[in-house]
Design an enzyme around this catalytic site. Structure first.
Site: not given
Lengths: 146, 293
Positions: B250, B255
């Protein structure tokens, strides 16, 4: 560069809390005072042009002209877990409301560090600095003819 | 109280359901001697504003990162952390947090680098606990220090570095980009002069599939989707195969640790690694290939 007087006084007072836990509780108390934008200024769904870019707390900013050449600031934070964004919104409103766009334009993104310290995540830094930038940007255009 | 539209975790078809626990389970077991509840958030004001009674905080910046280098804590710092939290190698560590458990999965992933596999995520995270009207407290718990052996950090099994990613790209390996579609395409979505994700270049790593992390979550309850719906997204729609390694990335790896968790534990992909250098490294690196539509 110092901040506008009211904001500088706030930052100076906050700096007196040497204990990080006490400082955090002060910031939480600001978040607890958060009031979202009134329906007179904006209603949901909000225009995307008022969304703070990069803010995961889904903060929105509005700046409206007020008497004497100053402006009024308004915020909403849609993420109920966005406590830091709520605290920042209250701090900006309490300390900048009524000032001129020029005065607000002097506030730098360093305010995020002065309030929250330097240990925030990159994303959180970006979001909170985005609130400062968005406020300055909208203040600078608050008196533009629609 | 928000009710779940899904069956119990054990009945959702996950490959390794033991890595996920419900809020009911936490309410029942949070005081067990061999269980430690840890809250990990992006927002540093959340935990002190209230948390699950008995839960300790693991702060991503303060506790899990090296204070100088861009890297995670070393073996002695990890030992000091878990001993301060009263964790032993036999403690079942349950992580939960904000952002639908972004930071909880990130913390679990870091614990995994040090071999602590006896861990799970509380499904739905902090917001589900709050929405269910369960008790919260501002009281900070304390624990007698535990004893935990020094464990060398393993940077090969669950973590991948830039040069390996480059080789992976050249070999047409599988990648999943879990950022927003706008980040994936390199589109600028900000006001003038707004910084662009901390990287000099926009776009994505060549060959990466775009699957924003939040697709694995029910937006109403914050829970992970059942396995059949996850398979429909990652395997049927995107064509990711469990037979070959997948690298997730990410912006800084937080994430993508969420998607790492989904692919590895919920869908049972045997080879999944998190590229924590992610776009802030790749998008600033000289000469690496970038794809933009």
């Amino acid at each position: 560069m110092p901040y506008p007087a009211r904001l500088q006084e706030f930052v100076d007072n906050l700096a007196l809390f040497a204990d990080q836990a006490e400082r955090v509780q002060v910031l939480i108390s600001f978040a607890e005072k958060f009031q979202p934008v009134s329906a007179e200024v904006a209603t949901k769904p909000y225009l995307e042009s008022h969304r703070v870019p990069g803010c995961e707390s889904e903060a929105f900013v509005w700046v409206t002209p007020s008497e004497g050449g100053g402006v009024s600031l308004h915020f909403d934070v849609l993420n109920p877990q966005g406590i830091s964004a709520m605290a920042m919104a209250v701090i900006l409103k309490e300390n900048l409301d009524g000032l001129s766009p020029t005065e607000i334009g002097t506030v730098t993104e360093d305010l995020v560090y002065d309030v929250f310290g330097r240990t925030l995540s990159m994303g959180k830094n970006m979001g909170l600095m985005g609130m400062v930038r968005m406020t300055k940007y909208l203040a600078a255009h608050a008196n533009d003819t629609p | 109280m928000t009710s779940s539209p899904y069956p119990a975790i054990a009945e959702r078809g996950y490959a390794h359901p033991e890595f996920l626990v419900s809020t009911d389970w936490v309410a029942e077991h949070k005081d067990d001697a061999n269980v430690r509840i840890l809250e990990s958030n992006e927002d540093p004001l959340l935990y002190p504003s209230g948390h699950i009674p008995g839960a300790f905080e693991v702060d991503w910046t303060r506790d899990l990162n090296d204070p100088i280098r861009r890297d995670y804590l070393d073996r002695s710092a990890f030992q000091a952390l878990v001993e301060r939290l009263g964790i032993t190698p036999n403690t079942r560590v349950i992580f939960y947090g904000d952002k639908n458990n972004w930071w909880a999965t990130y913390s679990l992933w870091v614990f995994r680098l040090f071999g602590h596999t006896n861990a799970a995520i509380m499904d739905g995270g902090r917001i589900k606990w709050v929405n269910e009207g369960r008790p919260m407290t501002k009281e900070i718990p304390s624990s007698a220090p535990s004893s935990y052996p020094v464990v060398e950090r393993d940077d090969q099994t669950e973590r991948v570095m830039r040069d390996e990613v480059l080789n992976h790209v050249r070999a047409n390996g599988q990648l999943v980009d879990v950022r927003s579609p706008q980040e994936f395409t390199g589109e600028r979505m900000h006001m003038p002069d707004y910084p662009n994700e901390g990287a000099l270049r926009g776009g994505h790593i060549p060959g990466a599939k775009s699957v924003p992390w939040a697709r694995a979550i029910d937006p109403e309850t914050g829970e992970f989707l059942p396995a059949d719906r996850l398979k429909a997204i990652y395997q049927e729609e995107q064509g990711l195969s469990p037979d070959r390694e997948v690298i997730a990335y990410c912006r800084i790896g937080e994430r993508s640790s969420h998607t790492w968790f989904v692919l590895k534990h919920l869908l049972g992909f045997p080879q999944v690694r998190n590229y924590d250098g992610s776009w802030t490294e790749w998008g600033n690196s000289v000469g690496v290939p970038i794809e933009r539509p």
